[in-house]
Motif scaffolding. Structure first.
Motif, PDB file in Angstrom:
ATOM      1  N   LEU A  86      10.316  -9.667   5.685  1.00 10.87           N
ATOM      2  CA  LEU A  86      11.116  -9.584   6.912  1.00 10.87           C
ATOM      3  C   LEU A  86      10.372 -10.082   8.142  1.00 10.87           C
ATOM      4  N   GLY A  87       9.026 -10.069   8.105  1.00 13.86           N
ATOM      5  CA  GLY A  87       8.244 -10.447   9.280  1.00 13.86           C
ATOM      6  C   GLY A  87       7.680 -11.842   9.154  1.00 13.86           C
ATOM      7  N   SER A  88       8.100 -12.745  10.045  1.00 17.48           N
ATOM      8  CA  SER A  88       7.618 -14.135   9.995  1.00 17.48           C
ATOM      9  C   SER A  88       6.172 -14.263  10.449  1.00 17.48           C
ATOM     10  N   GLY A  89       5.660 -13.244  11.118  1.00 18.66           N
ATOM     11  CA  GLY A  89       4.276 -13.306  11.607  1.00 18.66           C
ATOM     12  C   GLY A  89       3.242 -12.935  10.572  1.00 18.66           C
ATOM     13  N   TYR A  90       3.665 -12.664   9.344  1.00 15.93           N
ATOM     14  CA  TYR A  90       2.737 -12.269   8.293  1.00 15.93           C
ATOM     15  C   TYR A  90       2.876 -13.201   7.096  1.00 15.93           C
ATOM     16  N   ALA A  91       1.725 -13.508   6.488  1.00 16.86           N
ATOM     17  CA  ALA A  91       1.726 -14.285   5.249  1.00 16.86           C
ATOM     18  C   ALA A  91       1.735 -13.296   4.091  1.00 16.86           C
ATOM     19  N   ILE A  92       2.900 -13.101   3.479  1.00 18.60           N
ATOM     20  CA  ILE A  92       3.071 -12.066   2.462  1.00 18.60           C
ATOM     21  C   ILE A  92       3.489 -12.704   1.147  1.00 18.60           C
ATOM     22  N   ASP A  93       2.812 -12.318   0.095  1.00 14.15           N
ATOM     23  CA  ASP A  93       3.205 -12.711  -1.254  1.00 14.15           C
ATOM     24  C   ASP A  93       4.359 -11.809  -1.684  1.00 14.15           C
ATOM     25  N   ALA A  94       5.529 -12.387  -1.933  1.00 18.29           N
ATOM     26  CA  ALA A  94       6.711 -11.586  -2.239  1.00 18.29           C
ATOM     27  C   ALA A  94       6.738 -11.074  -3.674  1.00 18.29           C
ATOM     28  N   SER A  95       5.797 -11.477  -4.514  1.00 20.31           N
ATOM     29  CA  SER A  95       5.794 -11.029  -5.904  1.00 20.31           C
ATOM     30  C   SER A  95       5.501  -9.534  -5.971  1.00 20.31           C
ATOM     31  N   PRO A  96       5.971  -8.850  -7.015  1.00 22.42           N
ATOM     32  CA  PRO A  96       5.811  -7.389  -7.094  1.00 22.42           C
ATOM     33  C   PRO A  96       4.370  -6.910  -7.067  1.00 22.42           C
ATOM     34  N   ALA A  97       3.440  -7.727  -7.574  1.00 17.48           N
ATOM     35  CA  ALA A  97       2.034  -7.314  -7.607  1.00 17.48           C
ATOM     36  C   ALA A  97       1.215  -7.966  -6.504  1.00 17.48           C
ATOM     37  N   GLY A  98       1.867  -8.581  -5.514  1.00 19.24           N
ATOM     38  CA  GLY A  98       1.154  -9.314  -4.478  1.00 19.24           C
ATOM     39  C   GLY A  98       0.397  -8.410  -3.515  1.00 19.24           C
ATOM     40  N   LEU A  99      -0.450  -9.050  -2.702  1.00 21.01           N
ATOM     41  CA  LEU A  99      -1.258  -8.321  -1.726  1.00 21.01           C
ATOM     42  C   LEU A  99      -0.434  -7.943  -0.500  1.00 21.01           C
ATOM     43  N   LEU A 100      -0.775  -6.804   0.086  1.00 25.85           N
ATOM     44  CA  LEU A 100      -0.171  -6.397   1.350  1.00 25.85           C
ATOM     45  C   LEU A 100      -0.881  -7.089   2.502  1.00 25.85           C
ATOM     46  N   PRO A 101      -0.181  -7.378   3.604  1.00 26.96           N
ATOM     47  CA  PRO A 101      -0.847  -7.992   4.754  1.00 26.96           C
ATOM     48  C   PRO A 101      -1.701  -6.958   5.481  1.00 26.96           C
ATOM     49  N   PRO A 102      -2.885  -7.339   5.965  1.00 27.13           N
ATOM     50  CA  PRO A 102      -3.685  -6.390   6.742  1.00 27.13           C
ATOM     51  C   PRO A 102      -2.976  -6.004   8.034  1.00 27.13           C
ATOM     52  N   GLY A 103      -3.126  -4.739   8.421  1.00 27.69           N
ATOM     53  CA  GLY A 103      -2.517  -4.264   9.649  1.00 27.69           C
ATOM     54  C   GLY A 103      -2.276  -2.765   9.609  1.00 27.69           C
ATOM     55  N   HIS A 104      -1.711  -2.258  10.706  1.00 27.88           N
ATOM     56  CA  HIS A 104      -1.395  -0.835  10.846  1.00 27.88           C
ATOM     57  C   HIS A 104       0.128  -0.690  10.762  1.00 27.88           C
ATOM     58  N   PHE A 105       0.607   0.003   9.734  1.00 30.21           N
ATOM     59  CA  PHE A 105       2.032   0.019   9.446  1.00 30.21           C
ATOM     60  C   PHE A 105       2.565   1.446   9.281  1.00 30.21           C
ATOM     61  N   LEU A 106       3.905   1.534   9.304  1.00 26.28           N
ATOM     62  CA  LEU A 106       4.618   2.753   8.952  1.00 26.28           C
ATOM     63  C   LEU A 106       5.474   2.436   7.733  1.00 26.28           C
ATOM     64  N   ALA A 107       5.239   3.160   6.633  1.00 28.59           N
ATOM     65  CA  ALA A 107       6.008   2.971   5.400  1.00 28.59           C
ATOM     66  C   ALA A 107       6.996   4.119   5.256  1.00 28.59           C
ATOM     67  N   CYS A 108       8.289   3.806   5.210  1.00 29.75           N
ATOM     68  CA  CYS A 108       9.328   4.822   5.087  1.00 29.75           C
ATOM     69  C   CYS A 108      10.063   4.632   3.758  1.00 29.75           C
ATOM     70  N   PHE A 109      10.137   5.721   2.995  1.00 32.46           N
ATOM     71  CA  PHE A 109      10.806   5.722   1.700  1.00 32.46           C
ATOM     72  C   PHE A 109      12.100   6.551   1.802  1.00 32.46           C
ATOM     73  N   SER A 110      13.137   6.070   1.155  1.00 30.70           N
ATOM     74  CA  SER A 110      14.388   6.846   1.048  1.00 30.70           C
ATOM     75  C   SER A 110      14.825   6.835  -0.416  1.00 30.70           C
ATOM     76  N   PHE A 111      15.337   7.979  -0.873  1.00 30.95           N
ATOM     77  CA  PHE A 111      15.765   8.132  -2.264  1.00 30.95           C
ATOM     78  C   PHE A 111      17.267   8.414  -2.275  1.00 30.95           C
ATOM     79  N   TRP A 112      17.998   7.629  -3.079  1.00 22.95           N
ATOM     80  CA  TRP A 112      19.452   7.654  -3.097  1.00 22.95           C
ATOM     81  C   TRP A 112      19.946   8.149  -4.456  1.00 22.95           C
ATOM     82  N   LYS A 113      20.824   9.175  -4.427  1.00 28.21           N
ATOM     83  CA  LYS A 113      21.392   9.742  -5.657  1.00 28.21           C
ATOM     84  C   LYS A 113      22.721   9.070  -5.969  1.00 28.21           C
ATOM     85  N   HIS A 114      22.892   8.733  -7.271  1.00 21.36           N
ATOM     86  CA  HIS A 114      24.129   8.112  -7.739  1.00 21.36           C
ATOM     87  C   HIS A 114      24.941   9.147  -8.517  1.00 21.36           C
TER      88      HIS A 114
END
Length: 368
Positions: A86-114
């Protein structure tokens, strides 16, 4: 440790405090299902900048089942995870095992029931992340602890790695003066910079003539901060240097200087030599053979060579050594060197010294 939930599911994120570099590490967690029945869920992740809130990366899992009780969850047990950059300012490998970009981030998880056609959020949790490069910026010159003649030195360094993770890599240069009994790290953290410059794009900086004038005999500390999208991502080591007026030491060099003492391990004495190297070594072992190497600290490649000490005996206790410099020795006038002695205990005894060519000293005196 962070725990969140909406009665039915509790989330305990278990991300590593250091060494977070790959996407699969984001999904290490424990889920507690208190509903009394097996649930069908999917999870979503949104990674944003901790300061500005800019969206960087999202991830969505496929559907998975969660049994009752407490269950460990990771990228392997979840299965397929689809990421979107989503961020054009970061060089991110989109593959599932790719590296995360260096930086200070907030990771938010949500779990959805079906439940049939109904999909609802049953748990959410956020956590701050600090993703650091695998290697910080590496300083090159002026080398740590060296004496230099210029009051407008050239500073050079290498980028953090892997450099391909950064789209907008910049550097901040900070220079401070060391106070009495201060370490380099304390000085760079506590003292007001005598010079600072940010948004540097290159890997070098010539100290400006218009900047604060450096002074001979004073020691300065410098450090490089790598930034990405205006946010700090990694710090280099902190090195020191001392401007010196070499001509003022010529008469002292020609005199009969005392023996300089080798110091153990990370400590290092300091001396000035010309024509011969004079040092004191306390042999606490039964060693009788010298193992001495000299390294040129004034060159970024730091070449070195072994000193031929076969003609000089080594005895237990105090050794006062006068080594006559030979033509094959690669000493350069006004360069800084480190002498390293390794004994049978694998202890390293060190001495840093500045070398002056006798011919250069005579020419200086004739000019005066």
């Amino acid at each position: 440790m962070t725990i969140s939930g909406r009665a039915q599911v509790l989330v305990n994120l278990q991300l590593p405090p250091v060494g977070l570099i790959q996407k699969p590490q984001l999904w290490n967690m424990m889920l507690s299902n208190a509903s009394g029945t097996t649930l069908t869920l999917h999870a979503e992740l949104l990674l944003t900048e901790a300061s500005g809130g800019q969206q960087v990366l999202s991830g969505t899992t496929g559907n998975f089942t969660l049994a009752t009780g407490t269950v460990p969850l990771n990228a392997g047990t979840i299965g397929n995870i689809q990421y979107n950059v989503l961020g054009s300012g970061y060089a991110i490998d989109a593959s599932p095992a790719g590296l995360l970009p260096p930086g200070h981030f907030l990771a938010c998880f949500s779990f959805w029931k079906h439940s049939g056609d109904v999909v609802e959020v049953i748990a959410e949790e956020c956590i701050e992340l600090l993703v650091e490069p695998m290697a910080p910026p590496i300083l090159i010159q002026p080398y740590d602890g060296i004496g230099i003649e210029s009051l407008n030195p050239l500073f050079t360094w290498l980028p953090p790695s892997p450099a391909g993770l950064f789209n907008n890599l910049r550097y901040q240069f900070d220079l401070v003066e060391l106070g009495v009994n201060q370490t380099a790290v304390d000085a760079i953290q506590q003292n007001i910079p005598v010079f600072s410059q940010n948004q540097l794009q290159g890997l070098s900086l010539q100290y400006p003539l218009s900047a604060y004038s450096l002074e001979y005999g004073k020691t300065y500390a410098w450090r490089i901060t790598a930034t990405s999208n205006n946010a700090p991502v990694s710090l280099s080591e902190t090195w020191t240097f001392t401007p010196r007026q070499f001509n003022r030491i010529d008469s002292m060099v020609k005199g009969d200087l005392p023996f300089a003492r080798l110091l153990r391990n990370d400590e290092a004495g300091y001396a000035i030599f010309s024509g011969e190297i004079k040092f004191e070594y306390i042999n606490e072992t039964a060693d009788s053979i010298w193992h001495i190497r000299v390294v040129d600290l004034s060159l970024s490649s730091r070449p070195g060579w072994e000193l031929d000490m076969d003609s000089l005996p080594m005895r237990r206790g105090q050794n006062l050594v006068r080594y006559q410099v030979k033509e094959e020795d690669a000493f350069v006038d006004k360069h800084m060197y480190q002498l390293e002695l390794v004994n049978s205990r694998n202890e390293i005894w060190r001495l840093r010294f500045e070398y002056r060519q006798p011919q250069a000293i005579n020419e200086t005196e004739n000019q005066n």
